[in-house]
Design a protein around this motif. Structure first.
Motif, PDB file in Angstrom:
ATOM      1  N   GLN A 197       0.815  -1.220   0.000  1.00 15.28           N
ATOM      2  CA  GLN A 197       0.000   0.000   0.000  1.00 15.28           C
ATOM      3  C   GLN A 197       0.850   1.272   0.000  1.00 15.28           C
ATOM      4  OE1 GLN A 197      -3.266  -0.422  -0.353  1.00 15.28           O
ATOM      5  NE2 GLN A 197      -2.943  -2.641  -0.232  1.00 15.28           N
ATOM      6  N   LYS A 198       2.148   1.133   0.209  1.00 11.51           N
ATOM      7  CA  LYS A 198       3.042   2.284   0.318  1.00 11.51           C
ATOM      8  C   LYS A 198       3.568   2.663  -1.071  1.00 11.51           C
ATOM      9  CE  LYS A 198       2.385   1.854   4.688  1.00 11.51           C
ATOM     10  NZ  LYS A 198       1.394   2.730   5.352  1.00 11.51           N
ATOM     11  N   LYS A 199       3.187   3.854  -1.536  1.00  6.47           N
ATOM     12  CA  LYS A 199       3.536   4.268  -2.885  1.00  6.47           C
ATOM     13  C   LYS A 199       5.040   4.408  -3.073  1.00  6.47           C
ATOM     14  CE  LYS A 199      -0.830   6.638  -3.872  1.00  6.47           C
ATOM     15  NZ  LYS A 199      -1.473   7.925  -4.265  1.00  6.47           N
ATOM     16  N   HIS A 200       5.760   4.728  -1.996  1.00 11.07           N
ATOM     17  CA  HIS A 200       7.194   4.952  -2.130  1.00 11.07           C
ATOM     18  C   HIS A 200       7.990   3.653  -2.284  1.00 11.07           C
ATOM     19  CE1 HIS A 200       6.194   4.745   2.206  1.00 11.07           C
ATOM     20  NE2 HIS A 200       7.311   4.049   2.303  1.00 11.07           N
ATOM     21  N   LEU A 201       7.393   2.511  -1.975  1.00 10.70           N
ATOM     22  CA  LEU A 201       8.105   1.239  -2.099  1.00 10.70           C
ATOM     23  C   LEU A 201       7.999   0.720  -3.527  1.00 10.70           C
ATOM     24  CD1 LEU A 201       7.174  -0.670   1.189  1.00 10.70           C
ATOM     25  CD2 LEU A 201       9.377   0.342   0.584  1.00 10.70           C
ATOM     26  N   ARG A 202       9.148   0.344  -4.099  1.00  6.95           N
ATOM     27  CA  ARG A 202       9.189  -0.150  -5.473  1.00  6.95           C
ATOM     28  C   ARG A 202       9.320  -1.677  -5.534  1.00  6.95           C
ATOM     29  NH1 ARG A 202      11.299   3.478  -9.089  1.00  6.95           N
ATOM     30  NH2 ARG A 202      10.875   1.851 -10.640  1.00  6.95           N
ATOM     31  N   GLY A 203      10.032  -2.249  -4.588  1.00  2.45           N
ATOM     32  CA  GLY A 203      10.271  -3.683  -4.631  1.00  2.45           C
ATOM     33  C   GLY A 203      10.367  -4.276  -3.240  1.00  2.45           C
ATOM     34  N   ILE A 204      10.077  -5.583  -3.148  1.00  4.12           N
ATOM     35  CA  ILE A 204      10.096  -6.295  -1.871  1.00  4.12           C
ATOM     36  C   ILE A 204      10.855  -7.604  -2.065  1.00  4.12           C
ATOM     37  CG2 ILE A 204       8.697  -7.402  -0.081  1.00  4.12           C
ATOM     38  CD1 ILE A 204       6.378  -5.555  -0.940  1.00  4.12           C
ATOM     39  N   LEU A 205      11.806  -7.869  -1.160  1.00  6.68           N
ATOM     40  CA  LEU A 205      12.501  -9.161  -1.130  1.00  6.68           C
ATOM     41  C   LEU A 205      11.994  -9.937   0.068  1.00  6.68           C
ATOM     42  CD1 LEU A 205      14.676 -11.019  -2.356  1.00  6.68           C
ATOM     43  CD2 LEU A 205      16.328  -9.943  -0.807  1.00  6.68           C
ATOM     44  N   CYS A 206      11.256 -11.019  -0.198  1.00  6.11           N
ATOM     45  CA  CYS A 206      10.743 -11.882   0.870  1.00  6.11           C
ATOM     46  C   CYS A 206      11.779 -12.948   1.212  1.00  6.11           C
ATOM     47  CB  CYS A 206       9.448 -12.563   0.433  1.00  6.11           C
ATOM     48  SG  CYS A 206       8.018 -11.474   0.339  1.00  6.11           S
ATOM     49  N   GLN A 207      11.742 -13.396   2.459  1.00  7.16           N
ATOM     50  CA  GLN A 207      12.591 -14.511   2.865  1.00  7.16           C
ATOM     51  C   GLN A 207      12.004 -15.802   2.324  1.00  7.16           C
ATOM     52  OE1 GLN A 207      15.589 -15.977   3.501  1.00  7.16           O
ATOM     53  NE2 GLN A 207      15.814 -14.152   4.746  1.00  7.16           N
ATOM     54  N   LYS A 208      12.838 -16.828   2.203  1.00  9.58           N
ATOM     55  CA  LYS A 208      12.308 -18.139   1.847  1.00  9.58           C
ATOM     56  C   LYS A 208      12.031 -18.922   3.140  1.00  9.58           C
ATOM     57  CE  LYS A 208      15.726 -20.669   3.269  1.00  9.58           C
ATOM     58  NZ  LYS A 208      15.437 -21.568   4.402  1.00  9.58           N
ATOM     59  N   PRO A 209      11.001 -19.761   3.183  1.00 11.56           N
ATOM     60  CA  PRO A 209       9.956 -19.877   2.174  1.00 11.56           C
ATOM     61  C   PRO A 209       9.095 -18.620   2.162  1.00 11.56           C
ATOM     62  CG  PRO A 209       9.351 -21.144   4.109  1.00 11.56           C
ATOM     63  CD  PRO A 209      10.744 -20.659   4.336  1.00 11.56           C
ATOM     64  N   ILE A 210       8.504 -18.321   1.020  1.00 20.20           N
ATOM     65  CA  ILE A 210       7.711 -17.110   0.915  1.00 20.20           C
ATOM     66  C   ILE A 210       6.513 -17.164   1.856  1.00 20.20           C
ATOM     67  CG2 ILE A 210       6.359 -17.988  -1.033  1.00 20.20           C
ATOM     68  CD1 ILE A 210       6.352 -15.111  -2.125  1.00 20.20           C
ATOM     69  N   GLU A 211       5.993 -18.354   2.102  1.00 16.13           N
ATOM     70  CA  GLU A 211       4.922 -18.566   3.068  1.00 16.13           C
ATOM     71  C   GLU A 211       4.864 -20.052   3.396  1.00 16.13           C
ATOM     72  OE1 GLU A 211       2.571 -18.077   5.102  1.00 16.13           O
ATOM     73  OE2 GLU A 211       2.509 -15.894   5.307  1.00 16.13           O
ATOM     74  N   MET A 212       4.017 -20.399   4.353  1.00 17.87           N
ATOM     75  CA  MET A 212       3.916 -21.788   4.791  1.00 17.87           C
ATOM     76  C   MET A 212       2.735 -22.513   4.157  1.00 17.87           C
ATOM     77  SD  MET A 212       6.514 -22.315   6.746  1.00 17.87           S
ATOM     78  CE  MET A 212       6.120 -23.820   7.648  1.00 17.87           C
ATOM     79  N   SER A 213       2.110 -21.908   3.156  1.00 21.21           N
ATOM     80  CA  SER A 213       1.030 -22.576   2.439  1.00 21.21           C
ATOM     81  C   SER A 213       0.941 -22.021   1.038  1.00 21.21           C
ATOM     82  CB  SER A 213      -0.310 -22.386   3.151  1.00 21.21           C
ATOM     83  OG  SER A 213      -0.782 -21.062   2.990  1.00 21.21           O
ATOM     84  N   LEU A 214       0.441 -22.833   0.122  1.00 20.92           N
ATOM     85  CA  LEU A 214       0.237 -22.371  -1.249  1.00 20.92           C
ATOM     86  C   LEU A 214      -0.752 -21.222  -1.301  1.00 20.92           C
ATOM     87  CD1 LEU A 214       0.111 -25.578  -3.488  1.00 20.92           C
ATOM     88  CD2 LEU A 214       1.493 -23.532  -3.887  1.00 20.92           C
ATOM     89  N   GLU A 215      -1.799 -21.306  -0.496  1.00 24.79           N
ATOM     90  CA  GLU A 215      -2.818 -20.259  -0.492  1.00 24.79           C
ATOM     91  C   GLU A 215      -2.212 -18.907  -0.165  1.00 24.79           C
ATOM     92  OE1 GLU A 215      -7.067 -19.190   1.752  1.00 24.79           O
ATOM     93  OE2 GLU A 215      -5.853 -20.911   2.397  1.00 24.79           O
ATOM     94  N   ASN A 216      -1.382 -18.850   0.870  1.00 20.37           N
ATOM     95  CA  ASN A 216      -0.785 -17.577   1.258  1.00 20.37           C
ATOM     96  C   ASN A 216       0.284 -17.119   0.272  1.00 20.37           C
ATOM     97  OD1 ASN A 216      -2.439 -17.447   3.468  1.00 20.37           O
ATOM     98  ND2 ASN A 216      -0.881 -18.035   4.962  1.00 20.37           N
ATOM     99  N   ALA A 217       1.007 -18.053  -0.328  1.00 22.56           N
ATOM    100  CA  ALA A 217       1.982 -17.680  -1.354  1.00 22.56           C
ATOM    101  C   ALA A 217       1.275 -17.036  -2.544  1.00 22.56           C
ATOM    102  CB  ALA A 217       2.776 -18.909  -1.797  1.00 22.56           C
ATOM    103  N   ARG A 218       0.163 -17.626  -2.942  1.00 22.68           N
ATOM    104  CA  ARG A 218      -0.605 -17.032  -4.042  1.00 22.68           C
ATOM    105  C   ARG A 218      -1.132 -15.646  -3.678  1.00 22.68           C
ATOM    106  NH1 ARG A 218      -2.973 -22.703  -4.517  1.00 22.68           N
ATOM    107  NH2 ARG A 218      -1.924 -23.600  -6.337  1.00 22.68           N
ATOM    108  N   GLU A 219      -1.501 -15.450  -2.412  1.00 18.93           N
ATOM    109  CA  GLU A 219      -2.007 -14.149  -1.997  1.00 18.93           C
ATOM    110  C   GLU A 219      -0.913 -13.082  -2.074  1.00 18.93           C
ATOM    111  OE1 GLU A 219      -4.757 -11.279  -0.374  1.00 18.93           O
ATOM    112  OE2 GLU A 219      -4.817 -13.037  -1.674  1.00 18.93           O
ATOM    113  N   ILE A 220       0.313 -13.438  -1.723  1.00 16.69           N
ATOM    114  CA  ILE A 220       1.422 -12.488  -1.850  1.00 16.69           C
ATOM    115  C   ILE A 220       1.616 -12.098  -3.312  1.00 16.69           C
ATOM    116  CG2 ILE A 220       3.944 -12.289  -1.698  1.00 16.69           C
ATOM    117  CD1 ILE A 220       3.817 -13.697   0.987  1.00 16.69           C
ATOM    118  N   VAL A 221       1.553 -13.066  -4.210  1.00 14.28           N
ATOM    119  CA  VAL A 221       1.681 -12.766  -5.632  1.00 14.28           C
ATOM    120  C   VAL A 221       0.560 -11.834  -6.082  1.00 14.28           C
ATOM    121  CG1 VAL A 221       1.586 -13.755  -7.952  1.00 14.28           C
ATOM    122  CG2 VAL A 221       2.925 -14.878  -6.175  1.00 14.28           C
TER     123      VAL A 221
END
Length: 370
Positions: free
Chosen positions: A105-129
């Motif tokens: 939601q922050k307009k000033h942010l251009r990119g995000i580097l997530c740690q691995k694993p991106i999430e602990m479920s496929l559902e939440n990984a898809r939500e991040i995408v």
């Protein structure tokens, strides 16, 4: 130095972004951030400008160590700093979705580097995408074994056909991870915590498998509840190729036995063969990974390039460089959140194979949009 050696060494180098002064805000102050992310960023000339952590005192100490000018008591406060352009997350994976949900939601942010694993479920990984796509944010994942020097050199050999058609690949890990405390709350331990590096590397090197079979047992040294301590999983491809990994975190019966700790890999093809080691088990000693190969193009000998860089911490430059280049070019990162959905699907296939005691087709877990 002969051309093939020069080419292999060049393949391990990370292309630099046009700008190295992207202003990075860091969430987390544990080992991975303090000893890997920030060390590699300093060596690469990147510019972390702010940090926040669950423990403010830790954030203060890490900021002093790495000369980071701003320290925030919470990551929520740090996200309000409109000077920050890039967000670097090193938090427990089950908390990343909540951070990403606010960060996009922050307009000033251009990119995000997530740690691995991106999430602990496929559902939440898809939500991040989905969140990244709908808000125009570039999201990458810190699957840093792809940036290990031997893995990048091996990828070059495979892409140039030096080994011919791959027949069999193996990874054998005899090493004792120092499990991070947050992993104790999950019953899924080894594949999500360590094996995911090997799962993702198989995908990086060979693409998505057709089927996955996994077996496991608990690890007597890890005296907290867990499903998978010692694991073995095999990726099967539609052309008959197999890639299999044995992740042995028991590895050593303890004193007075002698240690024999290592990570070894090997790829056999129709035209050649490559093998090597990952230097991580020797950390904090600087122990570069190794690679040597033999092929019909170079008969009756082994070719073995050497380099000074190591997986921990040098490979972490590669994951951040990939994100920054993607932001600059308006492209998807090499290790994008979207791509990582398929790594999480492979991990989930391993756990389904364990639970149901059968071979699992990867297609069972994927959606047409993945």
């Amino acid at each position: 130095m002969e051309p093939i050696v020069e080419q292999l060494i060049a393949a391990t180098e990370y292309p630099s972004p046009q700008r190295k002064d992207w202003r990075i805000g860091c969430i987390g102050s544990g080992f991975i951030m303090a000893d890997c992310h920030l060390v590699s960023y300093r060596n690469a000339g990147f510019q972390p400008v702010a940090i926040a952590s669950r423990t403010p005192a830790h954030a203060e100490a890490v900021a002093q160590r790495h000369r980071i000018p701003k320290v925030y008591k919470t990551w929520q406060q740090m996200l309000e700093d409109d000077a920050i352009e890039i967000l670097d997350i090193a938090y427990p994976p089950d908390q990343q979705l909540a951070i990403v949900r606010e960060a996009v939601q922050k307009k000033h942010l251009r990119g995000i580097l997530c740690q691995k694993p991106i999430e602990m479920s496929l559902e939440n990984a898809r939500e991040i995408v989905r969140l990244g796509q709908e808000n125009g944010k570039t999201i990458a994942v810190n699957s840093n074994m792809r940036c290990d020097q031997s893995m990048r050199a091996l990828k070059y050999l495979l892409d140039t056909g030096e080994l011919g058609e791959p027949v069999l690949a193996t990874i054998e890990m005899r090493a004792i991870p120092h499990w991070q405390d947050f992993l104790r709350q999950y019953d899924k331990l080894e594949i999500f915590g360590m094996g995911i590096h090997h799962v993702d590397s198989f995908r990086f090197l060979f693409g998505d498998p057709q089927e996955i079979t996994c077996v496991c047992r608990t690890d007597p040294r890890s005296r907290f509840p867990h499903v998978d301590g010692i694991t073995q999983y095999t990726f099967q491809y539609d052309n008959g190729f197999m890639a299999t990994s044995l992740d042995d975190v028991w590895a050593w019966p303890e004193e007075p036995c002698e240690k024999d700790i290592y990570i070894r890999w090997r790829v056999e093809g129709t035209e050649g063969m490559a093998e090597g080691t990952i230097g991580w088990p020797e950390y904090p000693a600087r122990c570069p990974s190794t690679l040597r190969f033999t092929s019909k193009r170079y008969p009756n000998r082994w070719i073995a390039p050497t380099w000074d860089t190591v997986w921990f911490p040098d490979a972490f430059e590669g994951t951040m460089s990939g994100l920054l280049r993607a932001v600059e070019q308006g492209t998807e990162p090499e290790i994008s959140a979207r791509d990582n959905i398929r790594t999480i699907a492979c991990v989930e296939a391993c756990y389904r194979s364990i639970k149901e005691k059968r071979t699992v087709a990867l297609a069972e877990l994927l959606l047409p949009t993945d």
